[in-house]
Design a protein around this motif. Structure first.
Motif, PDB file in Angstrom:
ATOM      1  N   GLY A  58       0.793  -1.218   0.000  1.00 34.29           N
ATOM      2  CA  GLY A  58       0.000   0.000   0.000  1.00 34.29           C
ATOM      3  C   GLY A  58       0.827   1.269   0.000  1.00 34.29           C
ATOM      4  N   MET A  59       2.155   1.144  -0.118  1.00 31.04           N
ATOM      5  CA  MET A  59       2.989   2.355  -0.105  1.00 31.04           C
ATOM      6  C   MET A  59       2.610   3.261  -1.277  1.00 31.04           C
ATOM      7  SD  MET A  59       6.723   1.091  -1.481  1.00 31.04           S
ATOM      8  CE  MET A  59       6.906   0.271  -3.077  1.00 31.04           C
ATOM      9  N   TRP A  87       3.867  -5.204 -16.514  1.00 33.65           N
ATOM     10  CA  TRP A  87       2.802  -4.914 -15.550  1.00 33.65           C
ATOM     11  C   TRP A  87       2.726  -3.416 -15.309  1.00 33.65           C
ATOM     12  CZ3 TRP A  87       5.775  -2.638 -11.902  1.00 33.65           C
ATOM     13  CH2 TRP A  87       7.039  -3.185 -11.607  1.00 33.65           C
ATOM     14  N   ASN A  88       1.569  -2.998 -14.783  1.00 34.78           N
ATOM     15  CA  ASN A  88       1.330  -1.576 -14.536  1.00 34.78           C
ATOM     16  C   ASN A  88       1.646  -1.239 -13.084  1.00 34.78           C
ATOM     17  OD1 ASN A  88      -0.743   0.690 -13.540  1.00 34.78           O
ATOM     18  ND2 ASN A  88      -0.221   1.051 -15.684  1.00 34.78           N
ATOM     19  N   LEU A  93       0.814  -1.111  -6.944  1.00 37.59           N
ATOM     20  CA  LEU A  93       0.728  -0.394  -5.669  1.00 37.59           C
ATOM     21  C   LEU A  93      -0.664  -0.483  -5.066  1.00 37.59           C
ATOM     22  CD1 LEU A  93       2.876   2.791  -6.416  1.00 37.59           C
ATOM     23  CD2 LEU A  93       3.566   0.676  -5.290  1.00 37.59           C
ATOM     24  N   ARG A  94      -1.677  -0.486  -5.915  1.00 34.30           N
ATOM     25  CA  ARG A  94      -3.062  -0.569  -5.417  1.00 34.30           C
ATOM     26  C   ARG A  94      -3.490  -2.005  -5.105  1.00 34.30           C
ATOM     27  NH1 ARG A  94      -5.650   4.117  -5.394  1.00 34.30           N
ATOM     28  NH2 ARG A  94      -5.062   5.819  -6.821  1.00 34.30           N
ATOM     29  N   GLY A  95      -2.630  -2.969  -5.430  1.00 34.21           N
ATOM     30  CA  GLY A  95      -2.942  -4.361  -5.125  1.00 34.21           C
ATOM     31  C   GLY A  95      -4.073  -4.920  -5.959  1.00 34.21           C
ATOM     32  N   VAL A  96      -4.160  -4.519  -7.214  1.00 33.17           N
ATOM     33  CA  VAL A  96      -5.215  -5.008  -8.096  1.00 33.17           C
ATOM     34  C   VAL A  96      -5.070  -6.523  -8.277  1.00 33.17           C
ATOM     35  CG1 VAL A  96      -6.135  -4.908 -10.452  1.00 33.17           C
ATOM     36  CG2 VAL A  96      -5.414  -2.798  -9.282  1.00 33.17           C
ATOM     37  N   GLY A 101       2.845  -9.100  -6.962  1.00 30.13           N
ATOM     38  CA  GLY A 101       3.006  -8.350  -5.721  1.00 30.13           C
ATOM     39  C   GLY A 101       4.438  -7.993  -5.405  1.00 30.13           C
ATOM     40  N   LEU A 102       4.623  -7.292  -4.293  1.00 28.32           N
ATOM     41  CA  LEU A 102       5.938  -6.778  -3.921  1.00 28.32           C
ATOM     42  C   LEU A 102       6.890  -7.847  -3.403  1.00 28.32           C
ATOM     43  CD1 LEU A 102       4.891  -3.465  -2.099  1.00 28.32           C
ATOM     44  CD2 LEU A 102       5.680  -3.740  -4.468  1.00 28.32           C
ATOM     45  N   GLU A 103       6.413  -9.076  -3.247  1.00 25.23           N
ATOM     46  CA  GLU A 103       7.309 -10.143  -2.789  1.00 25.23           C
ATOM     47  C   GLU A 103       8.282 -10.573  -3.879  1.00 25.23           C
ATOM     48  OE1 GLU A 103       3.791 -12.043  -4.693  1.00 25.23           O
ATOM     49  OE2 GLU A 103       4.043 -10.481  -3.158  1.00 25.23           O
ATOM     50  N   ARG A 104       8.022 -10.186  -5.121  1.00 22.35           N
ATOM     51  CA  ARG A 104       8.925 -10.519  -6.230  1.00 22.35           C
ATOM     52  C   ARG A 104       9.974  -9.437  -6.393  1.00 22.35           C
ATOM     53  NH1 ARG A 104       5.319 -12.070 -11.407  1.00 22.35           N
ATOM     54  NH2 ARG A 104       7.000 -10.817 -12.328  1.00 22.35           N
TER      55      ARG A 104
END
Length: 246
Positions: A58-59, A87-88, A93-96, A101-104
């Motif tokens: 969510g940053m 990817w966009n 960031l909005r977690g669509v 996700g940010l784990e990659r």
């Protein structure tokens, strides 16, 4: 308070601090004390951009919704990144749903870079203009762009392709955070010479080491027995070590 007369005390135990503060109060020198008078004149501003680990889910979303300047800069970064990522950034960031996700590593590093660049542009818009910039890892790429060394497109290319390359060699290493000065950390890992290396010095008593996964497992077990509060960093590659030679 930004007072003219300033002092810093240095130590590890309560007695160290007490000794230095006593010397300060008495106006006496101490090896654990640094004091002086701040020079006059205009202060200078430095932007410091961190490496991986500064992220959270969510940053940037709050600023996306509340700051048109931040949002515009972030969209520019998203457009520059997309040809290399597929990817966009705003969706990430909005977690669509359905978006990585940010784990990659090949997602989090470009995302962090874009948020740092957009924050810096927002600060500049608000009148906070840096005299100098410095950065670590993808923060170095952000600093290079803000300094004018790299165009936005070139910086996006570097951070995206670099993170994809790291992802391609992931799985054989790792990183561990040690609550030790770099000298102590270097002595500790000597047992695993050639397999574990100092990767980052984050502070006077904060060192990150990295290397082979099995060697780090042995190091963590040793630290647990020695009551050293070591922590495994949630990555499966050994940044800032010879592992990166590939």
């Amino acid at each position: 308070a930004m007072l003219d007369h300033r002092a810093v005390v240095i130590g590890r135990e309560i007695a160290d601090y007490r000794e230095a503060l006593t010397a300060l109060a008495a106006g006496e020198p101490s090896g654990r004390l640094v004091s002086g008078v701040a020079p006059g004149g205009t202060s200078r501003t430095v932007f410091v951009f961190p490496g991986q680990g500064a992220q959270w889910v969510g940053m940037g979303v709050g600023l996306l919704d509340s700051s048109p300047v931040f949002a515009e800069r972030l969209v520019e970064c998203a457009v520059a990144l997309e040809p290399f990522t597929g990817w966009n950034l705003v969706d990430v960031l909005r977690g669509v749903e359905g978006v990585p996700g940010l784990e990659r590593v090949d997602v989090v590093q470009p995302a962090l870079w874009a948020v740092m660049v957009s924050l810096a542009r927002l600060w500049e818009h608000l009148g906070v203009v840096p005299d100098a910039v410095v950065g670590h890892s993808q923060g170095e790429i952000a600093a290079a762009h803000i300094a004018g060394v790299l165009s936005l497109e070139d910086a996006a290319r570097v951070v995206a392709l670099r993170s994809r390359t790291i992802a391609a060699i992931a799985g054989n290493g790792g990183m561990v955070s040690l609550p030790l000065p770099v000298e102590d950390a270097s002595a500790l890992i000597e047992w695993w010479h050639g397999r574990v290396f100092v990767a980052a010095v984050n502070g006077p008593s904060a060192t990150v080491v990295a290397g082979d996964g099995d060697a780090l497992a042995e190091l963590l077990a040793h630290c647990e027995g020695a009551e050293i509060r070591a922590r495994k960093v949630p990555v499966d590659y050994a940044s800032h070590t010879p592992h990166m030679a590939a």
